[in-house]
Design a protein around this motif. Structure first.
Motif, PDB file in Angstrom:
ATOM      1  N   GLY A 292       0.915  -1.202  -0.130  1.00 33.88           N
ATOM      2  CA  GLY A 292       0.163  -0.024   0.043  1.00 33.88           C
ATOM      3  C   GLY A 292       0.698   1.209  -0.090  1.00 33.88           C
ATOM      4  N   VAL A 293       1.831   1.045  -0.526  1.00 38.08           N
ATOM      5  CA  VAL A 293       3.018   2.213  -0.317  1.00 38.08           C
ATOM      6  C   VAL A 293       3.443   2.493  -1.775  1.00 38.08           C
ATOM      7  CG1 VAL A 293       5.092   3.325   0.373  1.00 38.08           C
ATOM      8  CG2 VAL A 293       3.676   1.696   1.812  1.00 38.08           C
ATOM      9  N   ARG A 294       3.236   3.932  -2.360  1.00 36.85           N
ATOM     10  CA  ARG A 294       3.421   4.329  -3.689  1.00 36.85           C
ATOM     11  C   ARG A 294       4.153   5.734  -3.575  1.00 36.85           C
ATOM     12  NH1 ARG A 294       1.295   1.308  -7.898  1.00 36.85           N
ATOM     13  NH2 ARG A 294      -0.383  -0.287  -7.270  1.00 36.85           N
ATOM     14  N   LEU A 295       4.865   6.071  -4.961  1.00 38.35           N
ATOM     15  CA  LEU A 295       5.335   7.267  -5.143  1.00 38.35           C
ATOM     16  C   LEU A 295       4.077   8.316  -5.076  1.00 38.35           C
ATOM     17  CD1 LEU A 295       7.710   6.684  -8.045  1.00 38.35           C
ATOM     18  CD2 LEU A 295       8.339   6.452  -5.647  1.00 38.35           C
ATOM     19  N   PHE A 296       4.460   9.621  -4.867  1.00 36.01           N
ATOM     20  CA  PHE A 296       3.260  10.598  -4.889  1.00 36.01           C
ATOM     21  C   PHE A 296       2.894  10.790  -6.144  1.00 36.01           C
ATOM     22  CE2 PHE A 296       7.323  12.690  -4.924  1.00 36.01           C
ATOM     23  CZ  PHE A 296       7.359  13.593  -5.979  1.00 36.01           C
ATOM     24  N   ARG A 297       1.542  10.880  -6.482  1.00 39.42           N
ATOM     25  CA  ARG A 297       1.189  11.019  -7.928  1.00 39.42           C
ATOM     26  C   ARG A 297       1.227  12.528  -8.399  1.00 39.42           C
ATOM     27  NH1 ARG A 297      -4.083  13.317  -7.935  1.00 39.42           N
ATOM     28  NH2 ARG A 297      -5.114  13.281  -5.970  1.00 39.42           N
ATOM     29  N   GLN A 298       1.304  13.355  -7.440  1.00 37.76           N
ATOM     30  CA  GLN A 298       1.267  14.836  -7.976  1.00 37.76           C
ATOM     31  C   GLN A 298       2.214  15.526  -6.755  1.00 37.76           C
ATOM     32  OE1 GLN A 298      -1.946  16.912  -9.762  1.00 37.76           O
ATOM     33  NE2 GLN A 298      -1.638  18.576  -8.440  1.00 37.76           N
ATOM     34  N   ALA A 299       2.892  16.785  -7.099  1.00 40.67           N
ATOM     35  CA  ALA A 299       3.656  17.678  -6.143  1.00 40.67           C
ATOM     36  C   ALA A 299       3.434  19.102  -6.598  1.00 40.67           C
ATOM     37  CB  ALA A 299       4.877  17.577  -6.006  1.00 40.67           C
ATOM     38  N   THR A 300       2.501  19.969  -5.727  1.00 39.26           N
ATOM     39  CA  THR A 300       2.366  21.177  -5.948  1.00 39.26           C
ATOM     40  C   THR A 300       3.044  21.995  -5.297  1.00 39.26           C
ATOM     41  OG1 THR A 300       0.040  20.682  -6.837  1.00 39.26           O
ATOM     42  CG2 THR A 300       0.752  23.154  -6.282  1.00 39.26           C
ATOM     43  N   CYS A 301       3.973  22.849  -5.659  1.00 37.45           N
ATOM     44  CA  CYS A 301       4.998  23.429  -4.838  1.00 37.45           C
ATOM     45  C   CYS A 301       4.616  25.295  -4.881  1.00 37.45           C
ATOM     46  CB  CYS A 301       6.231  23.306  -5.018  1.00 37.45           C
ATOM     47  SG  CYS A 301       6.888  21.743  -4.754  1.00 37.45           S
ATOM     48  N   PHE A 302       4.591  25.919  -3.991  1.00 29.84           N
ATOM     49  CA  PHE A 302       4.498  27.475  -3.753  1.00 29.84           C
ATOM     50  C   PHE A 302       5.658  28.222  -3.389  1.00 29.84           C
ATOM     51  CE2 PHE A 302       0.306  25.199  -3.337  1.00 29.84           C
ATOM     52  CZ  PHE A 302      -0.625  26.196  -4.052  1.00 29.84           C
ATOM     53  N   PHE A 303       5.855  29.241  -3.793  1.00 26.46           N
ATOM     54  CA  PHE A 303       7.049  30.057  -3.475  1.00 26.46           C
ATOM     55  C   PHE A 303       6.809  31.314  -2.769  1.00 26.46           C
ATOM     56  CE2 PHE A 303       7.679  27.388  -6.979  1.00 26.46           C
ATOM     57  CZ  PHE A 303       8.685  26.764  -6.961  1.00 26.46           C
ATOM     58  N   ARG A 304       7.920  31.867  -1.722  1.00 21.33           N
ATOM     59  CA  ARG A 304       7.727  32.852  -1.068  1.00 21.33           C
ATOM     60  C   ARG A 304       9.042  33.581  -0.962  1.00 21.33           C
ATOM     61  NH1 ARG A 304       5.243  32.498   5.062  1.00 21.33           N
ATOM     62  NH2 ARG A 304       7.368  31.251   5.218  1.00 21.33           N
ATOM     63  N   SER A 305       9.219  34.764  -1.266  1.00 21.23           N
ATOM     64  CA  SER A 305      10.428  35.453  -1.244  1.00 21.23           C
ATOM     65  C   SER A 305      10.227  36.548   0.073  1.00 21.23           C
ATOM     66  CB  SER A 305      10.769  36.100  -2.287  1.00 21.23           C
ATOM     67  OG  SER A 305      10.992  35.535  -3.387  1.00 21.23           O
ATOM     68  N   GLU A 306       9.369  37.059   0.312  1.00 17.90           N
ATOM     69  CA  GLU A 306       8.957  37.967   1.291  1.00 17.90           C
ATOM     70  C   GLU A 306       8.233  37.636   2.406  1.00 17.90           C
ATOM     71  OE1 GLU A 306      11.016  40.565   1.441  1.00 17.90           O
ATOM     72  OE2 GLU A 306      11.842  40.426  -0.555  1.00 17.90           O
ATOM     73  N   GLU A 308       4.484  36.998   1.692  1.00 15.37           N
ATOM     74  CA  GLU A 308       3.298  36.238   1.223  1.00 15.37           C
ATOM     75  C   GLU A 308       3.846  35.169   0.113  1.00 15.37           C
ATOM     76  OE1 GLU A 308       0.318  37.050   2.060  1.00 15.37           O
ATOM     77  OE2 GLU A 308       0.758  38.457   3.494  1.00 15.37           O
ATOM     78  N   TRP A 309       2.730  34.278   0.139  1.00 15.53           N
ATOM     79  CA  TRP A 309       3.145  33.063  -0.935  1.00 15.53           C
ATOM     80  C   TRP A 309       2.735  33.645  -2.236  1.00 15.53           C
ATOM     81  CZ3 TRP A 309       6.125  29.337   0.796  1.00 15.53           C
ATOM     82  CH2 TRP A 309       6.246  28.800   2.160  1.00 15.53           C
ATOM     83  N   GLU A 310       3.468  33.422  -3.401  1.00 17.07           N
ATOM     84  CA  GLU A 310       3.093  33.833  -4.631  1.00 17.07           C
ATOM     85  C   GLU A 310       1.816  32.817  -5.199  1.00 17.07           C
ATOM     86  OE1 GLU A 310       6.421  33.424  -7.022  1.00 17.07           O
ATOM     87  OE2 GLU A 310       7.816  34.863  -5.853  1.00 17.07           O
ATOM     88  N   PRO A 311       0.963  33.353  -5.835  1.00 16.10           N
ATOM     89  CA  PRO A 311      -0.224  32.449  -6.061  1.00 16.10           C
ATOM     90  C   PRO A 311       0.020  31.628  -7.221  1.00 16.10           C
ATOM     91  CG  PRO A 311      -0.019  34.923  -7.335  1.00 16.10           C
ATOM     92  CD  PRO A 311       1.109  34.905  -6.419  1.00 16.10           C
ATOM     93  N   ASP A 312       1.071  31.697  -8.149  1.00 14.88           N
ATOM     94  CA  ASP A 312       1.304  30.573  -9.151  1.00 14.88           C
ATOM     95  C   ASP A 312       2.185  29.787  -8.819  1.00 14.88           C
ATOM     96  OD1 ASP A 312       2.936  32.710  -9.264  1.00 14.88           O
ATOM     97  OD2 ASP A 312       3.639  32.467 -11.317  1.00 14.88           O
ATOM     98  N   PRO A 313       1.835  28.595  -8.432  1.00 17.87           N
ATOM     99  CA  PRO A 313       2.590  27.280  -8.131  1.00 17.87           C
ATOM    100  C   PRO A 313       3.071  26.501  -9.289  1.00 17.87           C
ATOM    101  CG  PRO A 313       0.417  26.468  -7.919  1.00 17.87           C
ATOM    102  CD  PRO A 313       0.381  27.983  -8.233  1.00 17.87           C
ATOM    103  N   MET A 314       4.179  25.677  -9.026  1.00 13.42           N
ATOM    104  CA  MET A 314       4.816  24.858  -9.915  1.00 13.42           C
ATOM    105  C   MET A 314       3.958  23.474  -9.782  1.00 13.42           C
ATOM    106  SD  MET A 314       6.885  26.115 -12.041  1.00 13.42           S
ATOM    107  CE  MET A 314       7.574  24.600 -12.511  1.00 13.42           C
ATOM    108  N   THR A 315       3.666  22.577 -10.767  1.00 12.05           N
ATOM    109  CA  THR A 315       3.026  21.495 -10.694  1.00 12.05           C
ATOM    110  C   THR A 315       3.675  20.358 -11.332  1.00 12.05           C
ATOM    111  OG1 THR A 315       0.547  22.303 -10.455  1.00 12.05           O
ATOM    112  CG2 THR A 315       0.856  20.021 -10.808  1.00 12.05           C
ATOM    113  N   PHE A 316       3.840  19.373 -10.574  1.00  8.90           N
ATOM    114  CA  PHE A 316       4.469  18.274 -11.379  1.00  8.90           C
ATOM    115  C   PHE A 316       4.094  16.929 -11.012  1.00  8.90           C
ATOM    116  CE2 PHE A 316       7.571  14.731 -10.685  1.00  8.90           C
ATOM    117  CZ  PHE A 316       8.210  14.752 -11.963  1.00  8.90           C
ATOM    118  N   ARG A 317       3.736  16.115 -11.995  1.00  8.92           N
ATOM    119  CA  ARG A 317       3.316  14.722 -11.865  1.00  8.92           C
ATOM    120  C   ARG A 317       4.336  13.751 -12.501  1.00  8.92           C
ATOM    121  NH1 ARG A 317      -1.009  17.813 -13.771  1.00  8.92           N
ATOM    122  NH2 ARG A 317      -2.750  17.776 -12.632  1.00  8.92           N
ATOM    123  N   PRO A 318       4.712  12.870 -11.735  1.00  7.49           N
ATOM    124  CA  PRO A 318       5.820  11.810 -12.058  1.00  7.49           C
ATOM    125  C   PRO A 318       5.280  11.101 -13.295  1.00  7.49           C
ATOM    126  CG  PRO A 318       5.540  11.790  -9.979  1.00  7.49           C
ATOM    127  CD  PRO A 318       4.295  12.718 -10.471  1.00  7.49           C
TER     128      PRO A 318
END
Length: 842
Positions: A292-306, A308-318
């Motif tokens: 019952g253990v698998r790799l993640f099916r999707q990763a969504t990453c948000f970025f913050r320089s100051e 607030e979190w920036e609204p447009d994330p990076m999305t990745f699907r293996p």
């Protein structure tokens, strides 16, 4: 490389390149001994006096002033932990090893810390206490004032500030000298925040996926800390097993069940030391989908320089999931986004999501200055000063080049003069080796019949080099040992790194001292192998899986590896440990790619020699990898480790009643017979080497390996291991010698012969019969051991011998051990005689 679990990531910021580095090689001294750490960066809670201030707390370092260590003002009290010595490294470092030492004070100091704790901080405000993977916080320290005690930090820590806090019981005065080992932490990650790990019930077995080494806050969600995701070790394919002995199932992984996450993902926040430009993230995941253990099916990453979190994330699907259930690294592209914090949501691919390591590829972001076309009126260039500076630099370079040329010219002339002065010695040595080859079969009978005065007397143990003009008595040798060694032409292949790091020079299993530089000539008859050139086959490097580093030296490393299809490669008629159905554990000695030409030639010479050795009690060379760099030789690996540790574990079993009780007479006899059986195997291997006129030069229990059914084979890995650093005496940073095992003529005259190996065997036999409970001559310091060899030289009856072990029969001690330590090398028994005597005794 990705199969090796003991590695961590270091990213260079100048280019988008990920570099994998062995965590064992991140063991460089960080500057307490070498002086790179400044006095102002070393502080303490208090000091006993001005001469024991914090700046004197440098390991193995003597400035000539002060009392040689840091000592707190008051006695350290049990449980108080108020006194500390603090080191500021100025930037974050990955620290894997610490070293401690007691007070020196020109030999008058007698204070040291038997135990201590470590606290560390990344920002100077929040402090964490270090503990090992089993939760122990107290580190075992020193037992005397002079020995350096090195302790691995498992797990390693990421810190800028480190505090050493002595622990004493009962109250007493303590003093410390310290050093830190590691390398700069270039990853930039200062903390990560994750949900607390969950518990799995698998077939009635409790499997815990908590982050057990996390050093931040651990209330429900883990915050402001680092732990198993950045400890440089990633999990095995089967998460029920671990690299750490005795660890619970699931120890290497941090994991979560999707039942407690209604949104279907786990959120992890990563904080960095400054704003960076991120290229990618690597996540090591388990993929045992049968459980019952698998790799993640999707990763969504948000970025913050100051803020607030920036609204447009990076999305990745293996990509399409592989069929293999092995753990793997998944690379998540981050699109060169700029941030000081990253928040990633990993979506479940099955019931469970397990991570063991996370690393980032990034570059530092340099903020551009505002562009302006107007010149700064306050900025003026002083052309005259610039010209003067350039002229001074050119003059300095010219002076340095002149000095280098003069030094090189003097070295050339010195070698030419030495070559001319020793030409007659080379002729004499050639004649002696030729005569020895012809007379080898009747050497013993000729020695017994000749009185030594005639021209027909041949002796392997004659002094090759005459004493020079400034020869000194051994009683004065301690101060003059390096000069005396130069005078007599003595040198050692064993060395210490120039930076003083705890990576030690390797010792070969067989030493071919053929060059005129060595100064100690070993009687080697290369004609013994004439017409029997054995060529080893090339083993494919891709079939080697690196598991663990066993040791390292100045030009090479020794690794424990798994060799696939090695049994088929060797042939069915070859007897090796292991089964043909599983990979064979082997030891791989690897030459570094930056090794010089002489080191490469010595490495190939060692391969040529070891390929011809065939004896049940000598570690065997199985194959080589010499078609491409790095050059490798593959030898047997003995599953029970070295004989020293094997006997120590045997002693522990004895003390707890697991073996025969040595206090009872009949059991003592049976126990001594078992130990003598081990000694018979060691002397059997040495008898084989002596039949070929080979000299080992470093025979000891640390250099004997133990396999199945207590099979013992002679090897050479002891000196390359940090565990046995105390067995070698360093001569002003130039060479290290196992003086407690060496004969008096080896130490004082630089003579290494079969007779000196017999002396070392006597010490090794003493180790075996005492179950290695203490170091030989443990009551003597290194300098006193050298003084004792002077007593052997003077032969006035004042020399000190090793005492008779408790379970040693009198006839073994008197007739064998003491005969191995006779002053006259000619009167010592041969290995053939020792083997016959031990076999008869058993």
């Amino acid at each position: 490389c990705l199969k090796n679990p003991r590695m961590y990531f270091v990213y260079f910021t100048a280019a988008p390149l990920c570099l994998l580095v062995f965590s064992e090689t991140c063991r460089y001294p960080l500057g307490m001994t070498g002086g790179q750490i400044q006095d102002e960066d070393i502080s303490a809670s208090s000091q006993w006096s001005e001469s024991t201030a914090a700046r004197f707390g440098r390991l193995d370092f003597d400035t000539g002033d002060g009392d040689g260590a840091w000592c707190p003002d008051i006695m350290s009290e049990p449980g108080g932990f108020k006194e500390y010595l603090q080191v500021d490294l100025r930037s974050l470092h990955f620290i894997t090893l610490v070293g401690t030492q007691g007070r020196h004070a020109d030999g008058m100091g007698n204070e040291f810390a038997q135990r201590y704790r470590i606290k560390y901080s990344r920002d100077g405000g929040s402090w964490m206490g270090w503990h090992d993977r089993m939760g122990n916080q107290v580190v075992e320290g020193n037992k005397n004032t002079y020995d350096v005690v090195l302790k691995d930090l498992e797990p390693p820590i990421v810190a800028r500030f480190v505090r050493f806090m002595p622990v004493t019981d009962p109250s007493s005065i303590v003093c410390m000298r310290v050093e830190l080992y590691g390398c700069e932490w270039l990853d930039g990650l200062v903390s990560y925040s994750i949900p607390d790990g969950h518990q799995m019930i698998y077939r009635g077995l409790d499997v815990f996926f908590n982050d057990s080494v996390y050093d931040g806050a651990t209330a429900q969600r883990l915050t402001k800390g680092l732990g198993q995701l950045t400890d440089g070790a990633w999990g095995l394919d089967d998460f029920l097993h671990s690299h750490v002995p005795g660890a619970w199932p699931g120890y290497d992984y941090v994991g979560w069940s999707n039942k407690t996450f209604p949104k279907g993902y786990v959120e992890v926040v990563f904080d960095f030391d400054h704003i960076r430009n991120f290229t990618s993230m690597k996540v090591h995941c388990s993929n045992m989908f049968s459980r019952g253990v698998r790799l993640f099916r999707q990763a969504t990453c948000f970025f913050r320089s100051e803020s607030e979190w920036e609204p447009d994330p990076m999305t990745f699907r293996p990509s399409a999931e592989p069929l293999s259930q092995s753990g793997r690294f998944v690379t998540v592209p981050l699109g060169d986004r700029t941030a000081s914090s990253i928040k990633c949501r990993f979506h479940f691919g099955d019931q469970w999501l397990l991570f063991s390591e996370v690393a980032f590829q990034s570059g530092k972001t340099i903020r551009a200055l505002p562009f302006t076309t107007r010149e700064d009126p306050t900025h003026k260039v002083d052309d005259s000063n610039t010209k003067i500076l350039i002229g001074c630099l050119v003059a300095i370079i010219a002076i340095l080049l002149t000095v280098i040329v003069i030094i090189l010219w003097r070295q050339v002339w010195q070698k030419m003069l030495e070559k001319a002065s020793r030409r007659w010695l080379d002729d004499e040595l050639t004649a002696r080796l030729a005569a020895q080859t012809q007379a080898f079969s009747f050497l013993r009978s000729s020695q017994s019949s000749e009185d030594g005065s005639g021209s027909g007397s041949i002796s392997t143990y004659e002094r090759i080099y005459p004493a020079c003009a400034d020869y000194q008595e051994p009683s004065r040798l301690i101060r003059k040992l390096p000069e005396f060694a130069e005078c007599s032409g003595t040198s050692s292949r064993a060395g210490v790194g120039s930076d003083g790091a705890p990576h030690y020079a390797e010792a070969d299993i067989i030493s071919l001292q053929e060059s005129s530089d060595s100064g100690s000539i070993t009687a080697v008859n290369m004609n013994l192998f004439a017409g029997s050139d054995l060529t080893l086959r090339e083993f494919p490097k891709e079939k080697l899986t690196f598991k663990e580093k066993l040791g390292e030296g100045q030009f090479g490393e020794v690794h424990l590896c798994e060799a696939e299809d090695m049994q088929d490669f060797l042939g069915e008629d070859t007897s090796t440990e292991g089964s043909s159905e599983s990979p064979l554990l082997v030891a791989v000695k690897m030459l570094r790619e930056d090794a010089n030409k002489n080191a490469r030639n010595d490495f190939l010479k060692e391969i040529r020699i070891m390929s011809r050795l065939r004896d049940p009690n000598i570690v065997r060379l199985l194959a080589v990898c010499v078609d491409t760099d790095p050059l490798c030789m593959i030898t047997e690996y003995m599953e029970n480790g070295d004989l020293n540790q094997f006997l120590c574990s045997l002693r522990l079993k004895t003390l707890t009643g697991g073996e025969a009780d040595q206090q009872e007479g009949s059991d003592e006899v049976r126990y001594s017979v078992k130990l003598l059986g081990m000694a018979v195997q060691v002397v059997s291997g040495m008898k084989y080497l002596s039949s070929l006129n080979f000299v080992h030069r470093d025979l000891a229990t640390r250099n004997c390996l133990v396999g199945k059914n207590d099979t013992i084979k002679i090897a050479d890995f002891g000196m390359s291991r940090n565990l046995y650093r105390g067995d070698y005496f360093r001569i002003q940073g130039r060479a290290v010698l196992p003086i407690r095992w060496m004969s008096w003529e080896s130490i004082l005259l630089g003579k290494f012969t079969m007779a000196s190996d017999v002396w070392a065997f006597g010490v090794t036999l003493w180790e075996i019969l005492t179950l290695c409970k203490e170091q030989p001559y443990s009551q003597l310091s290194d300098e006193q051991v050298i003084e004792n060899t002077g007593e052997f030289f003077r032969n006035q009856g004042k020399q000190v011998y090793l005492p008779k072990p408790q379970c040693c029969p009198d006839r073994i001690y008197v007739n064998l051990m003491l005969s191995c330590w006779r002053r006259n090398a000619k009167e010592r028994p041969s290995f053939q005689e020792i083997h016959a005597q031990l076999t008869e005794t058993r």
